[in-house]
Scaffold this motif. Sequence first.
Motif, PDB file in Angstrom:
ATOM      1  N   ASN A  94       0.827  -1.211   0.000  1.00 40.76           N
ATOM      2  CA  ASN A  94       0.000   0.000   0.000  1.00 40.76           C
ATOM      3  C   ASN A  94       0.860   1.260   0.000  1.00 40.76           C
ATOM      4  O   ASN A  94       0.560   2.234  -0.703  1.00 40.76           O
ATOM      5  CB  ASN A  94      -0.902   0.034   1.242  1.00 40.76           C
ATOM      6  N   THR A  95       1.909   1.243   0.805  1.00 37.76           N
ATOM      7  CA  THR A  95       2.772   2.417   0.924  1.00 37.76           C
ATOM      8  C   THR A  95       3.494   2.722  -0.375  1.00 37.76           C
ATOM      9  O   THR A  95       3.677   3.896  -0.738  1.00 37.76           O
ATOM     10  CB  THR A  95       3.779   2.236   2.082  1.00 37.76           C
ATOM     11  N   GLU A  96       3.892   1.678  -1.098  1.00 41.07           N
ATOM     12  CA  GLU A  96       4.528   1.899  -2.394  1.00 41.07           C
ATOM     13  C   GLU A  96       3.567   2.585  -3.360  1.00 41.07           C
ATOM     14  O   GLU A  96       3.957   3.451  -4.143  1.00 41.07           O
ATOM     15  CB  GLU A  96       5.019   0.570  -2.972  1.00 41.07           C
ATOM     16  N   HIS A  97       2.284   2.219  -3.291  1.00 40.48           N
ATOM     17  CA  HIS A  97       1.285   2.871  -4.136  1.00 40.48           C
ATOM     18  C   HIS A  97       1.106   4.327  -3.733  1.00 40.48           C
ATOM     19  O   HIS A  97       1.004   5.223  -4.588  1.00 40.48           O
ATOM     20  CB  HIS A  97      -0.050   2.129  -4.049  1.00 40.48           C
ATOM     21  N   ILE A  98       1.086   4.580  -2.426  1.00 39.71           N
ATOM     22  CA  ILE A  98       0.963   5.954  -1.938  1.00 39.71           C
ATOM     23  C   ILE A  98       2.159   6.791  -2.384  1.00 39.71           C
ATOM     24  O   ILE A  98       2.020   7.937  -2.806  1.00 39.71           O
ATOM     25  CB  ILE A  98       0.817   5.951  -0.399  1.00 39.71           C
ATOM     26  N   LYS A  99       3.352   6.209  -2.321  1.00 35.76           N
ATOM     27  CA  LYS A  99       4.555   6.914  -2.788  1.00 35.76           C
ATOM     28  C   LYS A  99       4.449   7.243  -4.274  1.00 35.76           C
ATOM     29  O   LYS A  99       4.877   8.317  -4.714  1.00 35.76           O
ATOM     30  CB  LYS A  99       5.790   6.070  -2.537  1.00 35.76           C
ATOM     31  N   GLU A 140      10.819   1.450   5.668  1.00 34.40           N
ATOM     32  CA  GLU A 140       9.693   1.890   6.479  1.00 34.40           C
ATOM     33  C   GLU A 140       8.417   1.936   5.652  1.00 34.40           C
ATOM     34  O   GLU A 140       8.458   2.205   4.453  1.00 34.40           O
ATOM     35  CB  GLU A 140       9.959   3.287   7.046  1.00 34.40           C
ATOM     36  N   PHE A 141       7.292   1.698   6.302  1.00 33.37           N
ATOM     37  CA  PHE A 141       6.008   1.800   5.632  1.00 33.37           C
ATOM     38  C   PHE A 141       4.951   2.290   6.601  1.00 33.37           C
ATOM     39  O   PHE A 141       5.153   2.312   7.820  1.00 33.37           O
ATOM     40  CB  PHE A 141       5.597   0.450   5.017  1.00 33.37           C
ATOM     41  N   ILE A 142       3.823   2.702   6.049  1.00 35.17           N
ATOM     42  CA  ILE A 142       2.661   3.094   6.846  1.00 35.17           C
ATOM     43  C   ILE A 142       1.797   1.855   7.027  1.00 35.17           C
ATOM     44  O   ILE A 142       1.489   1.165   6.058  1.00 35.17           O
ATOM     45  CB  ILE A 142       1.870   4.208   6.140  1.00 35.17           C
ATOM     46  N   SER A 143       1.433   1.557   8.234  1.00 40.50           N
ATOM     47  CA  SER A 143       0.718   0.310   8.499  1.00 40.50           C
ATOM     48  C   SER A 143      -0.628   0.269   7.790  1.00 40.50           C
ATOM     49  O   SER A 143      -1.282   1.296   7.592  1.00 40.50           O
ATOM     50  CB  SER A 143       0.497   0.129  10.003  1.00 40.50           C
ATOM     51  N   SER A 144      -1.031  -0.922   7.406  1.00 43.77           N
ATOM     52  CA  SER A 144      -2.374  -1.132   6.862  1.00 43.77           C
ATOM     53  C   SER A 144      -3.384  -1.082   8.004  1.00 43.77           C
ATOM     54  O   SER A 144      -3.018  -1.056   9.189  1.00 43.77           O
ATOM     55  CB  SER A 144      -2.445  -2.495   6.181  1.00 43.77           C
ATOM     56  N   ALA A 145      -4.653  -1.103   7.661  1.00 46.32           N
ATOM     57  CA  ALA A 145      -5.700  -1.109   8.683  1.00 46.32           C
ATOM     58  C   ALA A 145      -5.603  -2.363   9.546  1.00 46.32           C
ATOM     59  O   ALA A 145      -5.789  -2.304  10.766  1.00 46.32           O
ATOM     60  CB  ALA A 145      -7.076  -1.013   8.031  1.00 46.32           C
ATOM     61  N   GLY A 146      -5.312  -3.492   8.925  1.00 42.85           N
ATOM     62  CA  GLY A 146      -5.175  -4.733   9.685  1.00 42.85           C
ATOM     63  C   GLY A 146      -4.012  -4.686  10.653  1.00 42.85           C
ATOM     64  O   GLY A 146      -4.115  -5.135  11.808  1.00 42.85           O
ATOM     65  N   TRP A 184      -3.140   7.778  10.357  1.00 41.19           N
ATOM     66  CA  TRP A 184      -3.385   7.257   9.021  1.00 41.19           C
ATOM     67  C   TRP A 184      -3.010   5.782   8.942  1.00 41.19           C
ATOM     68  O   TRP A 184      -2.050   5.333   9.561  1.00 41.19           O
ATOM     69  CB  TRP A 184      -2.530   7.979   7.985  1.00 41.19           C
ATOM     70  N   THR A 185      -3.761   5.046   8.142  1.00 41.00           N
ATOM     71  CA  THR A 185      -3.311   3.747   7.658  1.00 41.00           C
ATOM     72  C   THR A 185      -3.022   3.910   6.164  1.00 41.00           C
ATOM     73  O   THR A 185      -3.368   4.923   5.560  1.00 41.00           O
ATOM     74  CB  THR A 185      -4.376   2.650   7.839  1.00 41.00           C
ATOM     75  N   SER A 186      -2.396   2.915   5.589  1.00 43.54           N
ATOM     76  CA  SER A 186      -2.128   2.942   4.146  1.00 43.54           C
ATOM     77  C   SER A 186      -3.235   2.248   3.363  1.00 43.54           C
ATOM     78  O   SER A 186      -3.137   2.095   2.146  1.00 43.54           O
ATOM     79  CB  SER A 186      -0.782   2.290   3.852  1.00 43.54           C
ATOM     80  N   THR A 187      -4.281   1.806   4.066  1.00 50.36           N
ATOM     81  CA  THR A 187      -5.420   1.161   3.420  1.00 50.36           C
ATOM     82  C   THR A 187      -6.369   2.235   2.897  1.00 50.36           C
ATOM     83  O   THR A 187      -6.845   3.076   3.666  1.00 50.36           O
ATOM     84  CB  THR A 187      -6.159   0.248   4.420  1.00 50.36           C
ATOM     85  N   ARG A 237       2.844   7.219  11.886  1.00 51.08           N
ATOM     86  CA  ARG A 237       3.918   6.477  12.534  1.00 51.08           C
ATOM     87  C   ARG A 237       4.485   5.506  11.502  1.00 51.08           C
ATOM     88  O   ARG A 237       3.745   4.922  10.706  1.00 51.08           O
ATOM     89  CB  ARG A 237       3.378   5.710  13.756  1.00 51.08           C
ATOM     90  N   ALA A 238       5.787   5.327  11.510  1.00 48.71           N
ATOM     91  CA  ALA A 238       6.423   4.408  10.565  1.00 48.71           C
ATOM     92  C   ALA A 238       6.606   3.031  11.192  1.00 48.71           C
ATOM     93  O   ALA A 238       6.860   2.912  12.414  1.00 48.71           O
ATOM     94  CB  ALA A 238       7.770   4.963  10.125  1.00 48.71           C
ATOM     95  N   TYR A 239       6.489   2.024  10.371  1.00 50.09           N
ATOM     96  CA  TYR A 239       6.604   0.625  10.818  1.00 50.09           C
ATOM     97  C   TYR A 239       7.578  -0.114   9.899  1.00 50.09           C
ATOM     98  O   TYR A 239       7.898   0.353   8.803  1.00 50.09           O
ATOM     99  CB  TYR A 239       5.226  -0.055  10.799  1.00 50.09           C
ATOM    100  N   ARG A 240       8.001  -1.270  10.350  1.00 49.71           N
ATOM    101  CA  ARG A 240       8.869  -2.129   9.548  1.00 49.71           C
ATOM    102  C   ARG A 240       8.450  -3.579   9.727  1.00 49.71           C
ATOM    103  O   ARG A 240       7.850  -3.945  10.740  1.00 49.71           O
ATOM    104  CB  ARG A 240      10.342  -1.995   9.960  1.00 49.71           C
ATOM    105  N   ASP A 241       8.790  -4.394   8.740  1.00 50.14           N
ATOM    106  CA  ASP A 241       8.633  -5.826   8.904  1.00 50.14           C
ATOM    107  C   ASP A 241       9.599  -6.301   9.979  1.00 50.14           C
ATOM    108  O   ASP A 241      10.718  -5.790  10.109  1.00 50.14           O
ATOM    109  CB  ASP A 241       8.931  -6.567   7.601  1.00 50.14           C
TER     110      ASP A 241
END
Length: 209
Positions: free
Chosen positions: A116-121, A133-139, A168-171, A203-207
């Motif tokens: 999702n974050t790649e699409h937002i970018k 780093e990515f923005i978390s999904s709703a899940g 924000w979520t990336s969903t 907030r940024a997240y990572r795997d």
Amino acid sequence: MTEEQKDRLSIYREFGDNAQKAYNFVFGTTQCSNDSHSIKDGVYIIYKDGSYELFNGENKKDDVSKIGLAMGEKKIAIGLKDKGFYSLTNDNDDEECGKYYDNSIDAFSDWDGEVNTEHIKSTGTGIPLDDGEFISSAGQIGFINLFLKSVNETLRYVGGKELKGCYWTSTEYDSTYAWYLYFGDGSLHGRNYTKVGATIYVRAYRDWE
């Protein structure tokens, strides 16, 4: 100099910045390795050298990188502080390109924060995200909300910022709106704030493997 100190010095000379990992491997410590099979359910402190400890209120506070949350096969690393107040995108996206969720049940099933974050970018965003780093999904953010009390306790302990308020979520709901979660009652909303113009916390997240 004790024998242990001599061992540590010898390993540091040999491995440099990777000395802690090497020492942990050879001698064993209370910190866990990066073996995902060793991760039990719970909230963790993740250190800059890649080691991690299950939070117990007595952990060391130096060189903390992130907070980890694990439950079964679900794992995520949480940034210590917010990126700030941002709009999600600089422009509405192409409706043919987005992956949209028009109800909260489906939105909560989305675990594709990185995709999702790649699409937002690609649409354009002013959010400063580092590599990985990515923005978390709703899940993913809903998963974090289930353990919010423990996550916030750990963030406070290491000097991070608690998760409070709207994030924000990336969903994405559609080309104009995206879902956000309110860390208060855990509610998910999709039509209150536009991706362009409306600013809320990120907030940024990572795997976490």
